[in-house]
Structure formats: C-alpha cells, structure tokens
Scaffold this motif. Sequence first.
Motif, PDB file in Angstrom:
ATOM      1  N   THR A  39       0.840  -1.189   0.000  1.00  7.49           N
ATOM      2  CA  THR A  39       0.000   0.000   0.000  1.00  7.49           C
ATOM      3  C   THR A  39       0.881   1.247   0.000  1.00  7.49           C
ATOM      4  OG1 THR A  39      -1.611  -1.249   1.281  1.00  7.49           O
ATOM      5  CG2 THR A  39      -1.941   1.132   1.163  1.00  7.49           C
ATOM      6  N   SER A  65       1.871  -2.635   5.043  1.00  4.38           N
ATOM      7  CA  SER A  65       0.489  -2.568   4.622  1.00  4.38           C
ATOM      8  C   SER A  65       0.404  -3.185   3.228  1.00  4.38           C
ATOM      9  CB  SER A  65       0.036  -1.105   4.592  1.00  4.38           C
ATOM     10  OG  SER A  65      -1.290  -1.000   4.152  1.00  4.38           O
ATOM     11  N   ILE A  79      -7.054  -4.221   2.435  1.00  2.03           N
ATOM     12  CA  ILE A  79      -5.718  -3.978   2.986  1.00  2.03           C
ATOM     13  C   ILE A  79      -5.567  -4.748   4.289  1.00  2.03           C
ATOM     14  CG2 ILE A  79      -4.173  -2.230   3.944  1.00  2.03           C
ATOM     15  CD1 ILE A  79      -5.565  -0.193   2.098  1.00  2.03           C
ATOM     16  N   LEU A  81      -2.497  -5.492   7.448  1.00  3.91           N
ATOM     17  CA  LEU A  81      -1.194  -5.147   8.006  1.00  3.91           C
ATOM     18  C   LEU A  81      -0.493  -6.417   8.452  1.00  3.91           C
ATOM     19  CD1 LEU A  81      -2.162  -2.071  10.212  1.00  3.91           C
ATOM     20  CD2 LEU A  81      -1.260  -2.072   7.887  1.00  3.91           C
TER      21      LEU A  81
END
Length: 97
Positions: A39, A65, A79, A81
């Motif tokens: 990301t 990310s 998304i 993490l």
Amino acid sequence: MPVTVNPLDDASFTLTDYCEGSSNSATVTGTSGGTFTFTILPTSGETIDASTGEITGGLSGTTYSVTYTTLGICPQSSIVLVTVNPLDDASFTLTCL
C-alpha cells in the motif's frame, strides 16, 4: 432487454505476522486471481510477489500494509497489516560450579 447486475468481487485475504528471515504467503479467502502490492512502497529494498503476497527482505520490527486487488468485472481491494517480528535471542552463558 434484460440487465445483469454483477456482484462485487470479494477481496478478502489473510496474511499473518512472521519472523525475520522467514516468509509466508497470503491466503485469499475471497475472489482469487487478484494481485498483491504494498500500500505504501517501502524504501529498503523489500519486494512483494504480486501473485502470492510473499514479502522478501522484510525488516524486523516493521509493519507492512499489503493491498489485494481483484481483477474481475467488479474489482475490489482490501488492505491487511503484517509485521515482521525479530528473532528470539537464544544465547546463554554456562557457568561451571
């Protein structure tokens, strides 16, 4: 003339934290065949495999990310993490009595 309303793709996936020096791949739980990207692009040479989500060169103590984007008629993104954990310190000192 009939109109077809296509459902949105399901971009859900999992990618678990892992230890420095190892790696793991993402598990797509939604629509398969999408692509993985960072990301936010890291600046220390880390790379991500677009088809598996596997991160190479991940730095200890860093959280990345990762975005998964489907490629269907109604594409979606999600998304997750993932953190690279430091290795445990297994060193010790032996003292003779």
